[in-house]
Design an enzyme around this catalytic site. Structure first.
Site, mmCIF file in Angstrom:
data_model
loop_
_atom_site.group_PDB
_atom_site.id
_atom_site.type_symbol
_atom_site.label_atom_id
_atom_site.label_comp_id
_atom_site.label_asym_id
_atom_site.label_seq_id
_atom_site.Cartn_x
_atom_site.Cartn_y
_atom_site.Cartn_z
ATOM 1 N N LYS A 82 18.412 38.160 -11.142
ATOM 2 C CA LYS A 82 19.174 37.928 -12.407
ATOM 3 C C LYS A 82 18.674 35.674 -12.206
ATOM 4 O O LYS A 82 18.568 35.930 -11.036
ATOM 5 C CB LYS A 82 20.457 37.601 -12.438
ATOM 6 C CG LYS A 82 21.376 37.084 -13.521
ATOM 7 C CD LYS A 82 22.480 38.190 -13.875
ATOM 8 C CE LYS A 82 23.635 37.311 -14.713
ATOM 9 N NZ LYS A 82 25.112 38.110 -15.154
ATOM 10 N N SER A 157 26.102 39.401 -19.670
ATOM 11 C CA SER A 157 25.217 38.415 -19.655
ATOM 12 C C SER A 157 24.027 38.881 -18.782
ATOM 13 O O SER A 157 22.749 37.816 -18.773
ATOM 14 C CB SER A 157 25.982 36.919 -18.511
ATOM 15 O OG SER A 157 26.463 38.243 -17.328
ATOM 16 N N SER A 181 29.343 42.635 -17.185
ATOM 17 C CA SER A 181 27.555 42.018 -17.135
ATOM 18 C C SER A 181 27.011 42.638 -16.194
ATOM 19 O O SER A 181 25.070 41.995 -16.907
ATOM 20 C CB SER A 181 27.023 40.366 -16.719
ATOM 21 O OG SER A 181 28.358 39.534 -17.864
HETATM 22 N N1 GLN Z 1 31.171 39.121 -20.591
HETATM 23 C C1 GLN Z 1 31.919 38.614 -20.109
HETATM 24 C C2 GLN Z 1 32.490 37.335 -20.233
HETATM 25 O O1 GLN Z 1 31.715 36.899 -20.918
HETATM 26 C C3 GLN Z 1 32.082 39.157 -18.340
HETATM 27 C C4 GLN Z 1 30.727 38.620 -17.839
HETATM 28 C C5 GLN Z 1 30.040 38.797 -16.211
HETATM 29 O O2 GLN Z 1 30.184 39.746 -16.041
HETATM 30 N N2 GLN Z 1 29.851 37.707 -16.466
HETATM 31 O O3 GLN Z 1 33.336 36.825 -19.419
#
Ligand code: GLN
Length: 502
Positions: A82, A157, A181
């Site tokens: 990532k 994400s 994420s």
């Molecule tokens: N979807 C969540 C957010 O928008 C989690 C993001 C993550 O885990 N980095 O904050």
């Protein structure tokens, strides 16, 4: 072997072929790079492709093997990472304009671990800017699609990591998980994705979102590969003050054990608040079918109420935004990455910083910075930040009570299957609801894993989440491997190419 047989192999199989000298790392790496070149433009899973670096490392590994020198088990197997994770000499952007072309002068600890194990880094994967999102549509660079259906999102994400593995553009990948994420994109793309116990994997060199919640972890097409990568990533690190000096054991061994032991006698709690309202019918149906299989196979199933989980999303928005707003203060045009100058007027430190942050950050990032600054301001601190911290404590209490009765908590991973591109983009509340089942484990620092639970609505995968107590990562993998066998989901056989990447 022909090329399209090579890239379909999972990481464990590739390492077996390498160790048996049936394939070289250069052959494998070339197979992936060729597929990336022809197919990734359809999916958008990579932001940077490390062709030269990958081939160079592959050659070195092959030479060492030819000489008969000892190599780590997974040496020569490719991986994607990532683009939130610092890689020395390879641009790391967090999918933000503010870090465009920034090349880190050092490796994150987990990248050092990957290099020590002689994995071949194919490139850096797409994400929501600074990991803020649930669909990867917030990337400042490119659209990322779900290989199962190119009109749908891969989740987020870590959507680029997910789509790279799901689309056979990498055998496995490293994601990060602050509120879900890793697990939610794994659920959307039919993968296994695990968030380790907080402190199990070093955060050093991972661009921080919300430091008290962030953990990196593996994404793969089966539990064995996920476990192998988990073992590589996990290490005690003095450079991360929250790193745990604790022997977690081998996740790979846990998987092998789990496949033998099965689920009989395991004490498992269905989270009452995460198995009804808010979840799509097809997702719930798939979840219940698997629960029946668990109980038929001799697991002890209980219903456990976690009444404070309903505060998760609200508390998360405040705490995540508060921590993120202070973590993102360092991007000011002085120290890292890009500098933008004001369009008009005097150039002062202040107008330069304001132009840099105004132009460098995307809409969602700015929204969260404002919410975070507001929550931490003197006038709102108690009402917002303080209340959210209290909610977090209540949620921790729910876990404490639950783990007195059972060893695992289960739920669907995400409320729906992959949704259409654009469907939730203008509806932040709906987008935030994606994390309703995943956030509690981040709050409690518990390990949690998402497994593919067959196909649900629109013939798309749905996810099954297992949460274990802090430090019980190996026990979590044991159950995950046993359950994987019970579910009988075979990625390759299930992967439908009708609307997807061939
Ligand atoms: N979807 C969540 C957010 O928008 C989690 C993001 C993550 O885990 N980095 O904050």
């Amino acid at each position: 072997m022909i090329m399209n047989e090579i890239y379909k192999l999972n990481a464990k199989q590739l390492s077996e072929k390498l160790n048996a000298k049936e394939l070289s790392s250069v052959e494998i790496t070339k197979a992936f790079l060729q597929r990336l070149e022809s197919e990734d433009s359809k999916v958008g899973s990579y932001l940077q492709i490390n062709s030269d670096g990958a081939l160079e490392e592959a050659k070195l590994v092959d030479n060492t093997r030819v000489k008969g020198e000892k190599l780590p088990q997974m040496a020569g197997v490719p991986i994607s990472i990532k683009d939130l994770i610092c890689t020395k000499g390879i641009a790391t952007t967090a999918a933000s304009k503010i870090l465009e072309d920034w090349v880190p002068p050092y490796d994150a600890t987990i990248v050092e671990n990957i290099k020590k194990n002689r994995l071949v880094i194919l490139g850096k994967t797409n994400l929501d800017e600074f990991a803020m999102g649930s669909s990867t549509e917030r990337s400042a660079y490119k659209l990322c699609r779900n290989p199962w259906d190119l009109d749908t999102v891969p989740g987020g994400s870590s959507g680029g990591s997910a789509s790279s593995v799901a689309g056979y553009l990498a055998p496995f990948s490293v994601g990060t998980d602050t509120g879900g994420s890793i697990r939610q994109p794994a659920a959307f793309t039919g993968l296994v994705g695990a968030k380790p116990t907080y402190g199990g994997v070093s955060r050093y060199g991972i661009i921080a979102m919300a430091s008290s919640l962030d953990q990196a972890g593996p994404m793969a097409r089966d539990t064995r590969d996920a476990a192998i990568l988990h073992d590589i990533l996990s290490s005690y690190d003095k450079r991360d003050s929250t790193s745990l000096n604790f022997d977690f054991g081998s996740m790979e061994k846990a998987v092998i054990d789990g496949q033998k032991i099965g689920v009989s006698g395991k004490k498992i709690g269905i989270v009452k608040e995460l198995s009804g309202e808010g979840f799509a019918p097809g997702v719930l149906e798939a979840f219940r079918e698997t629960v029946d299989k668990l109980s038929d196979a001799g697991a002890e199933i209980y219903e456990i109420s976690c009444p404070n989980f309903k505060y998760s999303i609200g508390a998360y928005q405040i705490l995540m935004a508060s921590e993120a707003s202070s973590n993102l203060e360092r991007f000011d045009g002085m120290r890292y990455g890009k500098r933008f100058l004001p369009d008009s007027g005097n150039v002062t430190a202040e107008t330069m910083m304001s132009a840099t942050r105004g132009k460098g950050f995307g809409f969602e990032v700015i929204r969260r910075i404002i919410l975070g600054m507001h929550s931490l301001s003197a006038g709102s601190y108690e009402a917002h930040y303080g209340a959210a911290q209290k909610s977090r404590t209540l949620i921790l209490g729910d876990f404490e009570n639950a783990f007195k009765k059972v060893d695992y908590l289960i739920s669907p991973t995400a409320p729906t299957v992959a949704f259409k591109l654009g469907e939730q983009l203008d509806n932040p509340m709906q987008m935030y609801m994606n994390d309703m089942a995943t956030i509690p484990a981040n709050f409690a620092g518990c390990p949690a894993i998402s497994l593919p639970n067959g196909l649900a609505e629109n013939n798309l995968p749905s996810g099954f989440q297992i949460i274990a107590n802090q430090k019980a990562d190996s026990s979590m993998y044991e159950l995950a491997a046993a359950l994987e066998k019970l579910i009988g989901f075979n990625y390759d056989k299930s992967y439908s190419r009708a609307n997807g990447l061939k």
